[in-house]
Each structure stands twice: as C-alpha cells, then as structure tokens.
Design a protein around this motif. Structure first.
Motif, mmCIF file in Angstrom:
data_model
loop_
_atom_site.group_PDB
_atom_site.id
_atom_site.type_symbol
_atom_site.label_atom_id
_atom_site.label_comp_id
_atom_site.label_asym_id
_atom_site.label_seq_id
_atom_site.Cartn_x
_atom_site.Cartn_y
_atom_site.Cartn_z
ATOM 1 N N ALA A 141 -58.428 48.018 -2.799
ATOM 2 C CA ALA A 141 -59.400 46.980 -2.472
ATOM 3 C C ALA A 141 -59.551 46.854 -0.961
ATOM 4 O O ALA A 141 -58.612 47.115 -0.198
ATOM 5 C CB ALA A 141 -58.965 45.639 -3.071
ATOM 6 N N SER A 142 -60.714 46.458 -0.524
ATOM 7 C CA SER A 142 -61.014 46.337 0.903
ATOM 8 C C SER A 142 -60.011 45.424 1.605
ATOM 9 O O SER A 142 -59.610 44.387 1.066
ATOM 10 C CB SER A 142 -62.424 45.788 1.106
ATOM 11 N N TRP A 143 -59.623 45.812 2.815
ATOM 12 C CA TRP A 143 -58.773 44.977 3.661
ATOM 13 C C TRP A 143 -59.592 44.193 4.673
ATOM 14 O O TRP A 143 -59.036 43.546 5.565
ATOM 15 C CB TRP A 143 -57.749 45.835 4.412
ATOM 16 N N SER B 14 -68.601 42.012 -2.623
ATOM 17 C CA SER B 14 -67.855 41.903 -3.873
ATOM 18 C C SER B 14 -67.471 43.282 -4.383
ATOM 19 O O SER B 14 -68.302 44.185 -4.467
ATOM 20 C CB SER B 14 -68.704 41.173 -4.919
ATOM 21 N N GLY B 15 -66.186 43.446 -4.701
ATOM 22 C CA GLY B 15 -65.720 44.718 -5.238
ATOM 23 C C GLY B 15 -65.563 45.818 -4.206
ATOM 24 O O GLY B 15 -65.329 46.976 -4.573
ATOM 25 N N ALA C 92 -62.671 52.526 1.214
ATOM 26 C CA ALA C 92 -63.619 53.553 1.642
ATOM 27 C C ALA C 92 -64.967 52.984 2.075
ATOM 28 O O ALA C 92 -65.720 53.639 2.794
ATOM 29 C CB ALA C 92 -63.833 54.568 0.517
ATOM 30 N N ASP C 93 -65.271 51.753 1.681
ATOM 31 C CA ASP C 93 -66.561 51.162 2.029
ATOM 32 C C ASP C 93 -66.610 50.681 3.468
ATOM 33 O O ASP C 93 -67.699 50.432 4.012
ATOM 34 C CB ASP C 93 -66.871 49.983 1.096
ATOM 35 N N HIS D 215 -71.297 41.768 8.281
ATOM 36 C CA HIS D 215 -72.125 40.632 8.701
ATOM 37 C C HIS D 215 -72.700 39.933 7.477
ATOM 38 O O HIS D 215 -73.444 40.522 6.705
ATOM 39 C CB HIS D 215 -73.265 41.121 9.601
ATOM 40 N N GLN D 216 -72.306 38.665 7.306
ATOM 41 C CA GLN D 216 -72.820 37.838 6.213
ATOM 42 C C GLN D 216 -72.687 38.532 4.854
ATOM 43 O O GLN D 216 -73.616 38.561 4.051
ATOM 44 C CB GLN D 216 -74.276 37.452 6.483
ATOM 45 N N GLY D 217 -71.503 39.101 4.622
ATOM 46 C CA GLY D 217 -71.215 39.683 3.324
ATOM 47 C C GLY D 217 -71.741 41.081 3.093
ATOM 48 O O GLY D 217 -71.604 41.623 1.991
ATOM 49 N N GLN D 218 -72.319 41.698 4.128
ATOM 50 C CA GLN D 218 -72.848 43.044 3.991
ATOM 51 C C GLN D 218 -72.449 43.885 5.201
ATOM 52 O O GLN D 218 -72.267 43.372 6.304
ATOM 53 C CB GLN D 218 -74.381 43.021 3.879
#
Length: 357
Positions: free
Chosen positions: A63-65, A72-73, A77-78, A123-126
């Motif tokens: 999961a993202s750190w 979300s999710g 790697a993202d 930025h703002q969830g993206q």
C-alpha cells in the motif's frame, strides 16, 4: 507520528514472520535480474542502488506510503518519495539502513534524465505531473508508462521496445513532454517554498548580507548542483559532497572568505544545531573564515507556529520574516556577549558588516 524508517522495519519483520521473506522475487512478473538486464542495455546496470530503486517502483503489492489523501487503493508503485524509495531499498529489501537521501543523484537521476522516472506530486488526492513545490513531502516519483511496459514485456519483445525508447529523439521528445505537462501543473499548486527561497536571496541577502554572492540555491528538484553552481563554488574554493548538509542557499563573501547559509522554512528544515555543526565542519574543511546562518519564514504566524512547537532554532543564528522584511532577529542565549570581530560587527551575536543598528 512514527518515523517512516521504523514503520518500514516493522513491515519487514512482519512479512518475514508471515512469509519467510520481506519482498517477493518479482513484482508484476519482473525480477531484479530482468531490471538489471534492461538497464544494462542503456549502460546503467552497474548501479545496484538504481536496480533496486527500479525494482521498488514496480511494487504494486505494498500500500502507498504517501501522506493522507493519497488516491484510494494507491500502491507504492503509483508514487513514492525519495525517502520512501530509500527505505524500500535499504530497509525493506536489504534489511539495513535506508539509502542516503543525498544519493538520489545516483539512484534516481540517471534514469530520470532519460525520462524513465517521472516526477509527480500528490495534490488534493490525485497525482499531478512535476514537482511544483521542491522538497515537499508530496513530491514523488513513478516509472514512466512506456519504460514500465518494457520491463514487463516478454523476452524477445522488450529488446526492440527498449531500442526505440532509448533513441535520442524519443528521449528528447519524452523529456520535453514531461516538462510541458509539469509546467502546466504548476498553476495548480502554490510554490510558497520556492518563492521564499527567492525572497531570501533577492530581499534578505541583498539587504542584510552585502558583499555576499549566491553559490548554490536549492530551488528545484532537478540536478542537485547545476554546472553553473559547480563553477561558482569552484571559484569560492568549496564543493558540496555526498553526505554534506545541503542548504537551501549557500552564499560566500569573496572579501572575507566567509560563508552564509539560509534555510527557507514553509514546512520544516530550520537552522538547528545539526545544520550548524555540519555546515561549520564544511566551512572548516574548506579553510573558510567562518559561516553564518539564517532561518527565513513567510510570516510571523508561520514562525510562531513552528517555534511554538519545535523551538529548534540554533543559538547564534538569525531569523528573517518575509512579511516583516526590514528587520532580522538574532537568536541569543543567557550567556551571549557583545563583541566586535574582524569581519563583522557583532551586537549580541554576529551581524553582517554595515547592518548593525
């Protein structure tokens, strides 16, 4: 809040207890050997840290750190920060300490110069393109889509894909495109830190540090030290090495051979005792007459908010507020004495020549 190093160490230990290993042999079907083979075709396989950094950025299982408000999710790697990659490689993969952050020029930059790593910003969830706020905890990296496609492609296919990807024209076009979309994204985010660094040089240093010239300004996430800055530092007889405490601004007075460090703070990074110790050692190593220090803030509110909690400004250093730019404050202690020095007039601490009041 737990340090990321401790969180990753705990994750490593938990995985070993559960699975017998901290990371799998492959992410998205790609092994380290495959990464090494691909990088060898572009003369980068000899860099073990880079190999493991690329392997980390294929991690679609963890999961993202990233901080709060990550998509979300989201997975590692993202998008991962320099510190996250350093911890993934050094702690999660190797079971040692995290990689030295200042070493990013060796395990991020070589592939970023080819467009294989993309700079992104939460930025703002993206995630958006670029690093509009240099040195921000929201600045991250991910693998460029076409390069990732090469890594996951079958043997006999990826070789031709890589040849086309690595061609000079393709690399130039890819970097130009990344720069274009990053420039467009800048308008979405206020770059207060970059603006404060600029004001620290153009306003503060110009008024309070006459005779000093800027050798190095860390106002971007590109090359750590530009060719122009390297030339300026060579003329001043100094060189920032891997492991040195990289300041936001490093200035030099040719007349007195004295250095000055500025740290512009919008989130953290004041001139604390650690910064003073390291940069004093830096000045002594290069035979300089001394080094002074200033922490700058945008507003009094920012300064009060930080120091009301952390109180980490080192003794015998200065504070400057961009919102109240006509004065600087000296941070003294109960045993501070007032004296003159050979190159500066000191009023309960050092003040740049000509500015004692």
């Amino acid at each position: 809040m737990a340090k990321i190093e401790d969180v990753v160490q705990e994750l490593r230990e938990r995985r070993i207890r559960k699975n017998g290993y901290p990371v799998p042999d492959a992410y998205q079907g790609v092994t380290r050997d495959k990464v090494r083979e691909v990088l060898s075709r572009i003369s980068l396989s000899g860099n073990a840290d880079l190999v493991d950094a690329v392997f980390a950025m294929l991690d679609d299982e963890t999961a993202s750190w990233m901080p709060n408000l990550a998509p979300s999710g989201a997975k590692f790697a993202d998008g991962a920060t320099t510190a996250h990659i350093a911890c993934h490689v050094g702690i999660l993969q190797r079971g040692r300490t995290k990689l030295d952050r200042e070493g990013r020029d060796y395990w991020i930059k070589p592939l970023r110069d080819l467009g294989g790593f993309e700079a992104i910003y939460l930025h703002q969830g993206q995630f958006i393109a670029g690093h509009p706020k240099p040195k921000s905890p929201s600045s991250a990296y991910r693998l460029e889509d076409a390069f990732k496609a090469i890594l996951v492609a079958d043997d006999g296919v990826w070789q031709n894909m890589l040849s086309e990807w690595a061609s000079k024209d393709a690399a130039r076009q890819r970097l130009e495109f990344q720069a274009e979309i990053a420039e467009r994204a800048k308008g979405l985010v206020d770059n207060n830190h970059g603006e404060l660094i600029k004001a620290s040089v153009d306003l503060y240093a110009a008024k309070f540090l006459p005779g000093y010239e800027a050798l190095y300004i860390d106002d971007s996430d590109g090359d750590r030290v530009s060719a122009k800055e390297k030339a300026a530092m060579a003329r001043a007889g100094v060189k920032l090495e891997l492991g040195d405490a990289m300041p936001d601004v490093l200035l030099w007075n040719p007349e007195t051979d004295h250095l000055w460090v500025i740290e512009a703070v919008t989130s953290d990074g004041e001139v604390d005792i650690t910064k003073v110790t390291k940069m004093t050692e830096f000045a002594q190593r290069h035979g300089k007459s001394g080094v002074g220090f200033t922490t700058t803030y945008l507003t009094w509110k920012d300064a009060a908010g930080r120091q009301g909690t952390h109180r980490n400004i080192a003794i015998d250093t200065y504070i400057w507020i961009q919102g109240d730019p006509s004065k600087q404050l000296f941070v003294g202690s109960y045993d501070t004495t007032c004296e003159d020095t050979s190159d500066r007039v000191v009023q309960c601490g050092p003040i740049a020549k000509g500015d004692a009041a």
